[in-house]
Design a protein around this motif. Structure first.
Motif: not given
Ligand code: MF3
Ligand code: CO
Length: 255
Positions: A8-10
């Motif tokens: 999700r962060d990437e």
């Protein structure tokens, strides 16, 4: 080599890179007109990237190191044209290819646009090339097979009487500009790995109005059509989602 599924962060970082690319691409496109110099477009891109605090992916990429911020490929130039002193003229078509990274995560996008008034044949090449990318994006969803993308491009391109370039292909993208898999713009459908949510691909059909063969210029970057025919190139960075895809390098109203 496995296809990397992004966290999700990437994905958040790649969304940011994509948004900035879409924004700056529209700015560069708005400067395309008869009389503009290729290098001026590169200069504008450099400035806009700097303003937004992002890193130009292409500058110094590869071997020999790519010498500019963006790629500018005119008429029979297919991809990786190095912006130089050439003045764009009424009737030309120009491909603009951009890459940036945000905290180490990349986006990659290209568009081919007319310079002033262009011929009907050139216009049709642009329309069909854009359509071939749209058709590839249309088949991107979980469970689809990788070769479905290239097959969709080829069907649209050849169905309209154009050729698909074989030497260059789309690619996975993330921490590196070019990650597995390689995504050719041709082939049988129903082959290769199944797509999963979180995979991100740079899909980039290159079509020619004549034959598909490529010739490399002495600068070791610029690829031109061997027969001198016109070429077009469109590219988006696209995320596979739970129920389809999300085009990371597009904002409302953009190319
Ligand atoms: N979209 C192009 C590609 O994936 C851009 C690369 S330009 C380069 O090949 F300079 F970085 F190579
Ligand atoms: Co690319």
């Amino acid at each position: 080599m496995p296809i990397i599924v992004k966290s999700r962060d990437e994905i958040g970082l790649m969304r940011e890179a994509g948004r900035i690319l879409a924004e700056t691409l529209e700015i560069i496109v708005s400067h395309v007109r008869p009389g503009v110099i290729e290098k001026e477009l590169d200069e504008i891109a450099r400035r806009e990237f700097k303003k937004r605090g992002v890193i130009a992916t292409f500058l110094n990429y590869g071997q020999p190191p790519y010498p500019a911020t963006i790629c500018v490929s005119v008429n029979d130039e297919i991809v990786h044209g190095i912006p130089g002193p050439r003045v764009l003229a009424e009737g030309d078509i120009v491909s603009l290819d951009f890459g940036v990274s945000v905290d180490g995560y990349h986006g990659d996008s290209a568009v081919t646009v007319p310079v002033g008034q262009i011929s009907e044949d050139a216009e049709r090449l642009l329309r069909v090339s854009q359509q071939s990318l749209d058709d590839a994006m249309e088949v991107m969803k979980p469970g689809a097979r990788l070769s479905d993308l290239g097959s969709a491009v080829q069907r649209t391109a050849e169905g309209a009487g154009f050729s698909v370039v074989r030497e260059f292909a789309g690619h996975g993208i993330g921490r590196a500009l070019h990650e597995p898999p390689w995504i050719p713009n041709f082939g049988e459908p129903g082959r290769g790995p199944r797509l999963l949510p979180g995979m991100v691909f740079a899909v980039e059909p290159m079509l020619t109005a004549g034959r598909p063969e490529v010739r490399m210029l002495d600068d070791e970057w610029t690829a031109v059509t061997a027969d001198g025919s016109l070429a077009a190139h469109f590219e988006h960075t696209i995320l596979v989602t739970e129920n389809g895809s999300e085009t990371l390098t597009r904002i409302a109203g953009s190319h």
